[in-house]
Design a protein around this motif. Structure first.
Motif, short mmCIF file in Angstrom:
data_model
loop_
_atom_site.label_atom_id
_atom_site.label_comp_id
_atom_site.label_asym_id
_atom_site.label_seq_id
_atom_site.Cartn_x
_atom_site.Cartn_y
_atom_site.Cartn_z
N LYS A 210 0.78 -1.08 -0.06
CA LYS A 210 0.42 -0.06 0.17
C LYS A 210 1.36 1.24 0.02
N THR A 214 0.70 4.72 -3.10
CA THR A 214 1.24 5.84 -1.91
C THR A 214 1.74 7.15 -2.80
N ASP A 226 -2.68 7.86 4.66
CA ASP A 226 -3.46 7.64 3.01
C ASP A 226 -2.89 5.73 2.84
N ASN A 230 -5.79 3.16 2.19
CA ASN A 230 -6.04 2.61 0.94
C ASN A 230 -6.26 1.20 1.09
N GLN A 233 -10.13 0.06 2.86
CA GLN A 233 -10.64 -0.44 1.68
C GLN A 233 -11.14 -1.24 1.18
#
Ligand code: G1P
Length: 271
Positions: A210, A214, A226, A230, A233
């Protein structure tokens, strides 16, 4: 079991200038110990055995603090002050260090720990958030991780005007103190709730994927927030809301209150 923790300590400490021109924020004293000592002790108390500290160029003193100091040891021995030796004993913990060469953000600092994590879930501990609680603030997060087997973030309900300094989550309550996090945003001007991210996290190793995805966010930096947003989700993310008091050493007023509280506890324990 969580064995590893990353302590990012590479920031310039802009909010604490001019002291941070020469003293790393992580070495600000709380009583006679530097702030980072409290965070390392908190990790050990929760069962962590391996720590990676991410430093920047002007923070070599952090390494010196955990190392031996042969000159000082000899000096104390020569002056018959051996009773003070335990105070300067080097750590017996496994501490490693890595340097972040450019100030590219908290997310980037964590990325430097990928080989250290070596595919294991690990803790992230931000050393400017300190609690003087008797029990480690990591322990309830580890317990949640063991129960839910997914990323866990420490939260605290905050006054509206303070939220601009933190990551803030949108979440729904599962049970006392425990939340399902839907999203998380860094230093929002319109906060989605009053639950702020408190600088303690347990993450699965796929956080590194992730982080790679970013792009620079708030302040032009790679934000851990951030990458976590992610991650939540596509998989569940749990929030654990602390009841304990936290002190943010970046905020002058809280740092001074922390000093007072530490002194109170020391006096009480010495009675
Ligand atoms: C960082 C994180 C933020 C978190 C805060 C806690 O911000 O990015 O999400 O709420 O630590 O201290 P910083 O303090 O580095 O600006």
């Amino acid at each position: 079991m969580i064995r590893k923790a990353i302590i990012p300590a590479a920031g310039y400490g802009i909010r604490n200038l001019p002291a941070t021109k020469v003293i790393p924020k992580e070495l600000f004293p709380i009583g006679n110990k530097p702030a980072i000592d409290y965070v390392v002790a908190e990790a050990v108390q929760a069962g962590v055995t391996d720590i990676l500290i991410v430093l920047s160029r002007n923070k070599t003193e952090v390494m010196n603090y955990f190392d031996r100091s042969p000159e000082l040891e000899s000096y104390l021995i020569e002056r018959q002050k051996e009773s003070l030796l335990p105070l300067i004993a080097p750590t017996t913990l496994r501490i490693q260090y890595v340097r972040q060469q450019d100030p590219l953000g908290l997310g980037h600092a964590i990325q430097l720990g990928e080989s250290f994590a070596a595919g294991e879930p690990f803790a992230i501990m931000l050393p400017d958030q300190i609690s003087l609680s008797r029990t480690s603030m990591l322990s309830p997060l580890i317990k949640c991780f063991e129960q839910y087997r997914t990323n866990v973030i420490g939260l605290q309900s905050m006054k509206q005007e303070l939220l601009i300094n933190y990551g803030v989550v949108s979440a729904s309550r599962i049970k006392a103190r425990t939340y399902d996090i839907d999203s998380i945003v860094e230093k929002p001007s319109v906060p989605p709730s009053q639950l702020a991210v408190m600088g303690r996290y347990i993450v699965k190793p796929n956080i590194f994927d992730k982080l790679r995805q970013t792009k620079p966010g708030f302040n032009g930096e790679i934000q851990l927030t951030d990458a976590l947003n992610n991650a939540c989700q596509s998989s569940r993310m749990i929030g654990y809301a602390y009841n304990e008091r936290w002190y943010d050493t970046s905020i002058e007023e809280q740092y001074i209150k922390l000093q007072h509280r530490a002194l109170q506890l020391k006096t009480r324990n010495n009675k």
